[in-house]
Enzyme design. Structure first.
Site, PDB file in Angstrom:
ATOM      1  N   GLU A  27     -21.308  69.590 -44.365  1.00  0.00           N
ATOM      2  CA  GLU A  27     -21.371  68.818 -43.124  1.00  0.00           C
ATOM      3  C   GLU A  27     -21.726  69.632 -41.892  1.00  0.00           C
ATOM      4  O   GLU A  27     -22.420  69.157 -41.004  1.00  0.00           O
ATOM      5  CB  GLU A  27     -20.016  68.117 -42.835  1.00  0.00           C
ATOM      6  CG  GLU A  27     -19.610  67.088 -43.849  1.00  0.00           C
ATOM      7  CD  GLU A  27     -18.536  67.630 -44.756  1.00  0.00           C
ATOM      8  OE1 GLU A  27     -17.653  66.873 -45.119  1.00  0.00           O
ATOM      9  OE2 GLU A  27     -18.591  68.822 -45.116  1.00  0.00           O
ATOM     10  N   ASP A 102     -12.495  64.389 -49.698  1.00  0.00           N
ATOM     11  CA  ASP A 102     -11.711  63.180 -49.450  1.00  0.00           C
ATOM     12  C   ASP A 102     -12.648  61.973 -49.493  1.00  0.00           C
ATOM     13  O   ASP A 102     -13.832  62.093 -49.800  1.00  0.00           O
ATOM     14  CB  ASP A 102     -10.972  63.264 -48.108  1.00  0.00           C
ATOM     15  CG  ASP A 102     -11.908  63.536 -46.929  1.00  0.00           C
ATOM     16  OD1 ASP A 102     -13.141  63.409 -47.094  1.00  0.00           O
ATOM     17  OD2 ASP A 102     -11.410  63.877 -45.845  1.00  0.00           O
ATOM     18  N   GLU A 104     -13.929  60.120 -47.131  1.00  0.00           N
ATOM     19  CA  GLU A 104     -15.057  60.158 -46.203  1.00  0.00           C
ATOM     20  C   GLU A 104     -16.110  61.156 -46.669  1.00  0.00           C
ATOM     21  O   GLU A 104     -17.305  60.904 -46.578  1.00  0.00           O
ATOM     22  CB  GLU A 104     -14.574  60.514 -44.794  1.00  0.00           C
ATOM     23  CG  GLU A 104     -15.654  60.378 -43.749  1.00  0.00           C
ATOM     24  CD  GLU A 104     -15.132  60.420 -42.332  1.00  0.00           C
ATOM     25  OE1 GLU A 104     -15.924  60.201 -41.410  1.00  0.00           O
ATOM     26  OE2 GLU A 104     -13.929  60.681 -42.147  1.00  0.00           O
ATOM     27  N   TYR A 318      -7.851  72.945 -47.035  1.00  0.00           N
ATOM     28  CA  TYR A 318      -8.321  71.702 -46.426  1.00  0.00           C
ATOM     29  C   TYR A 318      -7.231  71.064 -45.572  1.00  0.00           C
ATOM     30  O   TYR A 318      -6.066  70.988 -45.985  1.00  0.00           O
ATOM     31  CB  TYR A 318      -8.788  70.729 -47.507  1.00  0.00           C
ATOM     32  CG  TYR A 318      -9.511  69.530 -46.947  1.00  0.00           C
ATOM     33  CD1 TYR A 318     -10.585  69.694 -46.089  1.00  0.00           C
ATOM     34  CD2 TYR A 318      -9.105  68.235 -47.257  1.00  0.00           C
ATOM     35  CE1 TYR A 318     -11.249  68.604 -45.552  1.00  0.00           C
ATOM     36  CE2 TYR A 318      -9.768  67.137 -46.737  1.00  0.00           C
ATOM     37  CZ  TYR A 318     -10.841  67.328 -45.877  1.00  0.00           C
ATOM     38  OH  TYR A 318     -11.496  66.246 -45.349  1.00  0.00           O
ATOM     39  N   ARG A 320      -6.954  67.921 -44.096  1.00  0.00           N
ATOM     40  CA  ARG A 320      -6.620  66.489 -44.093  1.00  0.00           C
ATOM     41  C   ARG A 320      -5.974  66.153 -45.435  1.00  0.00           C
ATOM     42  O   ARG A 320      -6.654  65.890 -46.411  1.00  0.00           O
ATOM     43  CB  ARG A 320      -7.869  65.640 -43.832  1.00  0.00           C
ATOM     44  CG  ARG A 320      -8.399  65.825 -42.418  1.00  0.00           C
ATOM     45  CD  ARG A 320      -9.657  65.024 -42.140  1.00  0.00           C
ATOM     46  NE  ARG A 320     -10.127  65.256 -40.778  1.00  0.00           N
ATOM     47  CZ  ARG A 320     -10.897  66.275 -40.402  1.00  0.00           C
ATOM     48  NH1 ARG A 320     -11.300  67.146 -41.317  1.00  0.00           N
ATOM     49  NH2 ARG A 320     -11.265  66.427 -39.142  1.00  0.00           N
ATOM     50  N   HIS A 364      -5.554  67.171 -53.369  1.00  0.00           N
ATOM     51  CA  HIS A 364      -5.481  68.152 -52.296  1.00  0.00           C
ATOM     52  C   HIS A 364      -4.218  68.985 -52.441  1.00  0.00           C
ATOM     53  O   HIS A 364      -3.302  68.647 -53.166  1.00  0.00           O
ATOM     54  CB  HIS A 364      -5.457  67.448 -50.937  1.00  0.00           C
ATOM     55  CG  HIS A 364      -6.639  66.570 -50.698  1.00  0.00           C
ATOM     56  ND1 HIS A 364      -6.634  65.588 -49.751  1.00  0.00           N
ATOM     57  CD2 HIS A 364      -7.854  66.510 -51.295  1.00  0.00           C
ATOM     58  CE1 HIS A 364      -7.810  64.957 -49.760  1.00  0.00           C
ATOM     59  NE2 HIS A 364      -8.554  65.506 -50.679  1.00  0.00           N
TER      60      HIS A 364
END
Length: 711
Positions: A27, A102, A104, A318, A320, A364
């Site tokens: 990203e 995740d 998203e 990570y 989130r 996660h």
């Protein structure tokens, strides 16, 4: 003319193998830079800069007549980037989609496949890693998989649902209240929780109660305090002054005798490593960081920081997540570190497994340092101040999570005076355990009391009755609101920070000394939501919707079925509101500041950067100026009003309204009093234990502790 030479080996004459070309898409450029270090020259790393496709901004973008099919378009301004990614993908032998692990992130990868026009003949794989380290990234290449459509569909359901609610209700609020408002699904519940708490506070009726403390001393003159318990060992409430006076009379002439003594030990268990929610809560409490800032800095630590001697490395896993789990490798490394740094006694005898409430995305891990040997102090010079503070918080919490409990020696004493009983207890820290690594308000205040024996008589030094009144529930802070949202199951780790940011940006809520207050506008919007969209702001409904989204992720429910079930009733509510809801007029708050251009009283308005003063005569008079709250005292230099101002970096200070003619400025709030020693002005200093001190540091006067010789 010379012949073109074939690429052959001298020994066999066979064509040499050309190396394969791999494209990895992430990203962000920061993430790309970090990953680029770990993979060879055969890999090209590019960033999509977040989403490539999304629903259009100019319309709802959902085809209601075609079974709620979303109308995705390329995000404006990303055309050139998309063309470049298409060329890179076409020239690559294989494409790895390495977006976040995740829902998203899965959806971004799915959108990339469609936007890049990659046919079935192109070798495309999805890779995920919980931390951006060489080991994790290389392992992910070997564990490449197909895109998980259940995750994608769960994200599509959330996006379509939120767009449907947000777009429609926001349009209604623009028509009926004012432009610039929004009515999102999760933010509306958060606003309701804050407004409901404010109603509780306003409706609260204090109840009187009393306490009674006996100050005693033993035969050796050692002192202790005992609290009133009851009558004849039965619990008794001191509800009013008459009851308290009766107890005081009954204690006249009575001696206090020890009736029971108990000694023991008590353990305080270590704290779990951070989840997204608990990180935001603790950063708010201990670092005074807003949730949005916490997540921004945590993202930097996750994507990679240039560390001296190492280059760019991801410092934390990570960010989130709602899971407390840590990997076996992380556990082994932290245990080895604790043994080396603190000693064998500080390692918990068994691995501590922290259990999460409800459903968690257990793929996660908890938020932890990627390398426990990379201590905060060892990399401090490579981090900004805020990066260091947040990394230190994460690192200390992770290390403490697998350490042994803190142990306290305890002593409790029961006493009797006439027919009344009192109790006293104390504790002292025997073994620090995890508190050696993480001591953020976890360590309790030690309260030592003398070691007494049954039958001992104590001398009464003083009896202290005190009147109290019950207090209303506390207003929410960022930390307590996030905790509440998590407990009731509203929202997910990625939604907490943007939800808090939105309700403040829309001026539905204002923050004062960390406390969240609903504004008049917020109360108006909340009442509209409760009156016409009661289901959307219903906590149970919203929490149940989150559970259904989880079911989509697990492959147990079709994502469009959620929309089919929701839309018909929602449509009826919208039509009802459009028909019945009258135009709401919210008048601007009038200030006592006079417009120097036309003489009108200026009004307080809200803009992009908060409150400002504007002339109500707009557009004829376009005068506007910054709004500063009054501190409630006069300037010690010229007598004008002292205003609360902010620096460009957001730090509050106190300045005179007559600036620049008057140059008064102070970081601490002036009290309006003068120092009796040197004549300078006094200020309030400190947050928890506020003291009144002289602004002249050379003087050293403290009001609570007068200088020697002062009467």
């Amino acid at each position: 003319m010379t012949e073109k030479k074939n690429k052959t080996t001298k020994s066999t004459g066979k064509k040499a193998k050309t190396s394969k070309k791999y494209l990895v898409i992430v990203e962000s450029p920061a993430k790309a830079a970090t990953i680029g270090k770990f993979l060879g020259t055969s890999y090209k790393i590019e960033a999509s800069m977040g989403h490539i496709r999304d629903l259009p901004k100019s319309q709802m973008g959902i085809d209601v007549e075609n079974d709620f099919e979303p109308k995705y378009i390329t995000i404006r301004g990303k055309g050139d980037l998309l063309s470049k990614l298409r060329r890179d993908a076409k020239n690559a032998d294989k494409v790895f989609l390495a977006t976040d692990p995740d829902r998203e992130g899965e959806a971004i990868s799915w959108h990339l496949v469609h936007a890049l026009n990659l046919g079935e003949e192109k070798d495309i794989s999805r890779i995920t890693f919980n931390e951006i380290t060489k080991t994790a990234v290389k392992r992910s290449i070997g564990e490449a998989r197909n895109i998980d459509m259940d995750l994608v569909d769960a994200q599509q359901a959330r996006r379509v649902l939120d767009r449907m609610v947000g777009y429609t209700i926001s349009d209604l609020l623009w028509q009926k209240v004012k432009k610039g408002l929004s009515g999102g699904r999760v933010q509306s519940v958060a606003l309701r929780i804050i407004c409901d708490r404010e109603e509780e506070i306003l409706a609260f009726i204090p109840t009187e109660y009393w306490s009674l403390v006996a100050k005693l001393s033993d035969k050796n003159g050692k002192r202790l305090e005992a609290k009133f318990y009851g009558k004849d060992d039965e619990k008794m409430e001191l509800s009013d002054s008459q009851t308290t006076d009766g107890v005081m009379k009954g204690l006249e002439g009575q001696s206090f005798q020890v009736t029971d003594v108990k000694t023991g030990t008590r353990q305080k268990k270590p704290v779990a490593p951070f989840t997204t929610s608990t990180l935001q809560q603790e950063a708010s409490k201990h670092l005074n960081m807003a949730s949005q800032k916490t997540m921004m800095i945590a993202q930097q630590l996750y994507e990679g920081i240039n560390i001296k001697g190492e280059g760019t490395v991801g410092l934390v896993s990570y960010i989130r997540t709602d899971s407390f789990r840590i990997s076996d490798e992380a556990y082994d490394s932290v245990v080895a570190f604790i043994k080396e740094e603190y000693g064998e006694l500080y390692v918990n005898p068994e691995r501590i497994v922290y259990k999460s409430k409800g459903k968690t995305q257990d793929a996660h891990e908890a938020i932890r340092p990627t390398e426990v040997l990379r201590t905060p102090e060892s990399i401090k010079d490579s981090l900004s101040k805020d990066q260091f503070r947040l990394y230190k918080l994460i690192w200390e919490r992770f290390v403490a999570s697998q350490m042994s409990p803190a142990v306290y020696d305890t002593l409790s004493v029961k006493l009797k005076a006439g027919e009344y009983s009192f109790r006293s207890s104390g504790s002292s820290l025997k073994f620090k355990g995890f508190l050696e690594a993480y001591n953020k308000g976890e360590e309790e205040d030690e309260k030592m009391i003398p070691l007494l024996e049954k039958g001992d008589l104590l001398k009464t030094e003083e009896l202290l009755p005190e009147q109290h009144f019950t207090q209303p529930p506390a207003r929410f802070t960022d930390a307590s609101l996030i905790k509440t949202l998590e407990e009731i199951g509203v929202g997910r780790p990625s939604t907490y920070a943007p939800t808090l940011t939105t309700i403040q940006a829309r001026h539905y809520v204002t923050k004062e000394s960390k406390n969240l207050y609903p504004t008049e506008l917020g109360e108006v919007v909340n009442n509209i939501m409760k009156s016409y969209f009661s289901e959307i702001v219903d906590v149970d409904f919203t929490a149940n919707m989150e559970k259904r989204l989880d079911e989509v992720e697990n492959g147990h429910e079709e994502w469009k079925q959620i929309i089919r079930d929701f839309y018909p009733e929602f449509k009826d509510c919208v039509e009802d509101a459009r028909e019945k809801l009258a135009k709401v007029e919210i008048k601007d708050e009038v200030s006592d500041v006079i417009c120097e251009k036309c003489g009108r009283n200026m009004v307080i308005k809200y803009g992009r950067y908060g409150k400002f003063l504007a002339c109500p005569g707009f557009p004829e008079c376009q005068n506007a100026k910054p709004f500063f709250e009054e501190a409630g005292v006069n300037c010690p230099e010229c007598g004008g009003k002292v205003l609360i101002k902010k620096t460009k970096k957001g730090r509050a200070y106190f300045g005179c309204e007559n600036n620049p003619e008057c140059g008064f400025m102070s970081w601490n709030k002036p009290t309006g009093e003068k120092c009796p020693v040197c004549g300078s002005f006094l200020v309030e200093k400190g947050r928890k234990n506020v003291k009144i001190v002289c602004s002249n540091e050379k003087c050293g006067y403290i009001k609570e502790n007068p200088v020697e010789g002062e009467s």
